[in-house]
Scaffold this active site. Structure first.
Site, mmCIF file in Angstrom:
data_model
loop_
_atom_site.group_PDB
_atom_site.id
_atom_site.type_symbol
_atom_site.label_atom_id
_atom_site.label_comp_id
_atom_site.label_asym_id
_atom_site.label_seq_id
_atom_site.Cartn_x
_atom_site.Cartn_y
_atom_site.Cartn_z
ATOM 1 N N ASN A 60 -4.431 6.809 43.408
ATOM 2 C CA ASN A 60 -5.005 5.466 43.223
ATOM 3 C C ASN A 60 -4.544 4.448 44.260
ATOM 4 O OD1 ASN A 60 -2.476 5.618 41.906
ATOM 5 N ND2 ASN A 60 -2.969 3.816 40.706
ATOM 6 N N GLU B 220 6.803 8.453 36.643
ATOM 7 C CA GLU B 220 6.000 7.231 36.451
ATOM 8 C C GLU B 220 4.626 7.687 36.025
ATOM 9 O OE1 GLU B 220 7.197 4.256 36.703
ATOM 10 O OE2 GLU B 220 9.116 4.743 37.641
ATOM 11 N N CYS C 105 -2.374 1.665 37.751
ATOM 12 C CA CYS C 105 -1.684 1.996 36.496
ATOM 13 C C CYS C 105 -1.323 0.739 35.727
ATOM 14 C CB CYS C 105 -0.442 2.824 36.798
ATOM 15 S SG CYS C 105 0.638 2.030 37.978
ATOM 16 N N GLU D 72 11.836 2.945 39.056
ATOM 17 C CA GLU D 72 11.860 2.827 40.509
ATOM 18 C C GLU D 72 12.167 1.370 40.840
ATOM 19 O OE1 GLU D 72 7.855 4.485 41.341
ATOM 20 O OE2 GLU D 72 8.915 6.233 42.117
HETATM 21 P P1 NAD Z 1 -2.273 13.647 38.425
HETATM 22 O O1 NAD Z 1 -1.178 13.799 37.436
HETATM 23 O O2 NAD Z 1 -3.501 14.449 38.237
HETATM 24 O O3 NAD Z 1 -1.757 13.989 39.892
HETATM 25 C C1 NAD Z 1 -0.654 13.342 40.474
HETATM 26 C C2 NAD Z 1 -0.033 14.259 41.500
HETATM 27 O O4 NAD Z 1 0.515 15.392 40.835
HETATM 28 C C3 NAD Z 1 -1.025 14.812 42.514
HETATM 29 O O5 NAD Z 1 -0.415 14.883 43.764
HETATM 30 C C4 NAD Z 1 -1.317 16.204 41.971
HETATM 31 O O6 NAD Z 1 -1.740 17.113 42.958
HETATM 32 C C5 NAD Z 1 0.037 16.579 41.429
HETATM 33 N N1 NAD Z 1 0.017 17.639 40.411
HETATM 34 C C6 NAD Z 1 -1.011 18.003 39.610
HETATM 35 N N2 NAD Z 1 -0.650 19.037 38.820
HETATM 36 C C7 NAD Z 1 0.640 19.307 39.117
HETATM 37 C C8 NAD Z 1 1.585 20.255 38.633
HETATM 38 N N3 NAD Z 1 1.283 21.130 37.679
HETATM 39 N N4 NAD Z 1 2.835 20.247 39.148
HETATM 40 C C9 NAD Z 1 3.177 19.353 40.094
HETATM 41 N N5 NAD Z 1 2.328 18.455 40.621
HETATM 42 C C10 NAD Z 1 1.062 18.418 40.124
HETATM 43 O O7 NAD Z 1 -2.594 12.100 38.471
HETATM 44 P P2 NAD Z 1 -3.738 11.379 39.319
HETATM 45 O O8 NAD Z 1 -5.030 11.668 38.625
HETATM 46 O O9 NAD Z 1 -3.566 11.686 40.748
HETATM 47 O O10 NAD Z 1 -3.343 9.850 39.129
HETATM 48 C C11 NAD Z 1 -3.742 9.075 38.058
HETATM 49 C C12 NAD Z 1 -2.631 8.934 37.036
HETATM 50 O O11 NAD Z 1 -1.460 8.414 37.651
HETATM 51 C C13 NAD Z 1 -2.976 7.956 35.938
HETATM 52 O O12 NAD Z 1 -2.572 8.494 34.709
HETATM 53 C C14 NAD Z 1 -2.143 6.724 36.273
HETATM 54 O O13 NAD Z 1 -1.811 5.918 35.184
HETATM 55 C C15 NAD Z 1 -0.933 7.368 36.849
HETATM 56 N N6 NAD Z 1 -0.193 6.408 37.675
HETATM 57 C C16 NAD Z 1 0.998 5.926 37.218
HETATM 58 C C17 NAD Z 1 1.699 4.990 37.970
HETATM 59 C C18 NAD Z 1 3.019 4.442 37.498
HETATM 60 O O14 NAD Z 1 3.705 3.836 38.298
HETATM 61 N N7 NAD Z 1 3.397 4.622 36.246
HETATM 62 C C19 NAD Z 1 1.187 4.558 39.193
HETATM 63 C C20 NAD Z 1 -0.032 5.066 39.617
HETATM 64 C C21 NAD Z 1 -0.713 5.995 38.860
#
Ligand code: NAD
Length: 480
Positions: A150, A248, A282, A461
């Site tokens: 995002n 996060e 997020c 963080e």
């Molecule tokens: P996602 O969990 O699908 O992917 C995040 C990352 O994890 C990607 O690089 C992905 O390739 C990797 N990943 C996926 N499966 C994995 C596994 N089994 N093992 C290790 N890595 C793996 O999330 P997304 O769709 O990319 O992002 C959206 C989500 O992120 C939303 O839920 C949003 O709320 C959250 N988010 C949280 C914050 C925060 O600071 N709390 C900030 C931004 C986004």
């Protein structure tokens, strides 16, 4: 077609197996580059390089590490236009947002931790004449940094910068949905003179590259930002290996608007906090609670302002919203709008895909959407949608709104709008969230702790919290 490369041991390299996946431009739906479909062999190579680089980098004076990271920050600033354009093309976000928020913030992350490490000090504890304790804070080793799509470069650098500043080496994986600016960053790392192996970037799918990083025995630290479901998978592997973990995760953030708020400011900011970056931050508020006395007035004004938002070509100056990040994500968001209707919700504005013309006709555009008439505990109000969709609900008392605000499994951020400072402080203390904004939203001081409670994450963080995370404390007790 251009092939993105991995960055391993200071060089830009192709994935060992030679496989690639398609990279889409969400604004047109067209494939425009190819992403390495790396696997555990590439992670192995990257980890070996990071492990070999650790002894020297961890002993490099912090002033030298700081200078290199500041150089990298300057290069990001010098390349603002190129990086912003790349971010917009890869993610679908408005170019002006990438130019004013994402890329400047990525540079700020490196500058902040380059200087932060120079001011980072450890504690000592005196035992009145008997002994003195002091705490060494040492870099740990190879850190795994995994980030989402995002805010691609912004969140990628938010992890890498403190990890490197603290003297660790890194194996990092950007999201496979938005890999391009991490690739450009690797070019800038070479130009900045970052020693080889200090940062390694491996592109590819989560269940291959991300999982290989998570389970690698030589990577004792995992810093992850992404969805709660992925966070659970990571914790189930890394937790049993006793890795240091920072997670996060998702959110379902409440905006709480009292009768006595500054109406115009609350309205203006709520439009932003609902729909900035197509609602894919997020920290976006996705449940808006408005006190009954101003409910109708606020709802009508909010709908009116939302109708004026322009969904369009992300490169156009006058587009308020660009494309959402991918076709599957667009379909997921649309399915939640259908669910909201099934749950008895009324769509006040939006609720549909937006079809643009010409080269953008196959892009993934959604109208900003406001839904009314849902109960606080239905699925639409409990699950993260992560798109330009928000719900609006009336409330009467502080107790009632706190109960509704705190009813989800999440606890990342919230906003409170009131002119009554006692009420504001009381609400802030009682909301289950890592971050509470009073009469503002997304105002960020990088020194503050950043993160969520409950299913929104583990750890914090930001500021010295991140340097604490990326160092191992060791107490030394000296008898006097
Ligand atoms: P996602 O969990 O699908 O992917 C995040 C990352 O994890 C990607 O690089 C992905 O390739 C990797 N990943 C996926 N499966 C994995 C596994 N089994 N093992 C290790 N890595 C793996 O999330 P997304 O769709 O990319 O992002 C959206 C989500 O992120 C939303 O839920 C949003 O709320 C959250 N988010 C949280 C914050 C925060 O600071 N709390 C900030 C931004 C986004």
């Amino acid at each position: 077609m251009e092939k993105i490369k991995n960055y391993i041991n200071g060089e830009l390299v192709a994935p060992i197996a030679g496989n690639y996946i398609d990279n889409y431009n969400p604004s047109t739906g067209a494939i425009y580059s190819l992403i390495p479909d790396s696997d555990k062999d590439d992670v192995e190579l990257a980890t070996k390089a990071a492990k070999a680089a650790f002894p020297e980098w961890s002993k490099t004076p912090k002033e030298t590490r700081a200078r290199i990271l500041q150089k990298l920050a300057s290069l990001i600033e010098d390349n603002l236009d190129r990086l912003a354009l790349a971010e917009s093309k890869d993610n679908g976000k408005p170019l002006k947002l990438a130019k004013t928020v994402d890329i400047p913030r990525a540079a700020a992350n490196f500058n902040f931790y380059a200087t932060g490490i120079l001011h980072y000090a450890s504690q000592s504890h005196s035992m009145e004449g008997t002994a003195i304790n002091y705490t060494l804070r040492e870099p740990i080793g190879v850190c795994g940094c995994i980030s989402p799509w995002n805010l691609p470069l912004y969140l990628f650098s938010w992890k890498i910068a403190p990890a490197l500043a603290a003297g660790n080496t890194v194996v990092a994986k950007p999201s496979e949905v938005t890999p391009y600016t991490a690739y450009l960053l690797s070019e800038l790392c070479i130009e900045a003179g970052l020693p080889k192996g200090v940062l390694n970037i491996v592109h590819g799918l989560g269940h291959k590259v991300g999982a290989a990083i998570t389970e690698h025995v030589d990577i004792p630290v995992i810093s992850f930002t992404g969805g709660t479901v992925t966070g659970k998978q990571i914790i189930s592997t890394a937790g049993t290996m006793f890795k240091k973990l920072s997670l996060e995760l998702g959110g379902k953030n409440p905006n709480i608007i009292f009768d006595d708020c500054d109406f115009d400011k609350a309205l203006k900011t709520t439009v932003l906090s609902s729909f900035a970056n197509q609602g894919q931050i997020c920290l976006c508020g996705s449940r808006i609670f408005v006190q009954r006395g101003i409910y109708n007035k606020f709802r009508d004004a909010f709908v009116e302002k939302t109708k004026q938002l322009k969904v369009g070509n992300p490169l156009a100056e006058d587009s308020n919203l660009g494309a959402v990040v991918s076709k599957p994500h667009m379909e997921k968001v649309l399915s939640y709008i259908e669910l909201a209707k099934e749950e008895g919700g009324t769509v006040l504005v939006g609720g549909h895909q937006v079809k643009l013309e010409g080269e953008f006709e196959n892009g993934y555009y959604l109208a900003p959407t406001i839904i009314e008439g849902l109960s606080y505990n239905c699925r639409t109000n409990q699950e993260e949608i992560f798109g330009p969709v928000t719900t609006i609900m009336p409330f009467d008392t502080e107790e009632e709104v706190l109960m509704m605000a705190n009813s989800t499994v999440y606890g990342l951020a919230s906003t409170v709008w009131t002119q009554d400072i006692t009420k504001a402080h009381n609400m802030a203390a009682k909301i289950h969230a890592g971050i509470v904004w009073i009469n503002c939203w997304l105002l960020r001081d990088l020194r503050t702790p950043f993160g969520g409670v409950k299913s929104s994450g583990v750890g914090r963080e930001g500021g010295f919290e991140a340097l604490d995370f990326f160092t191992e404390p060791k107490n030394v007790c000296v008898k006097l």
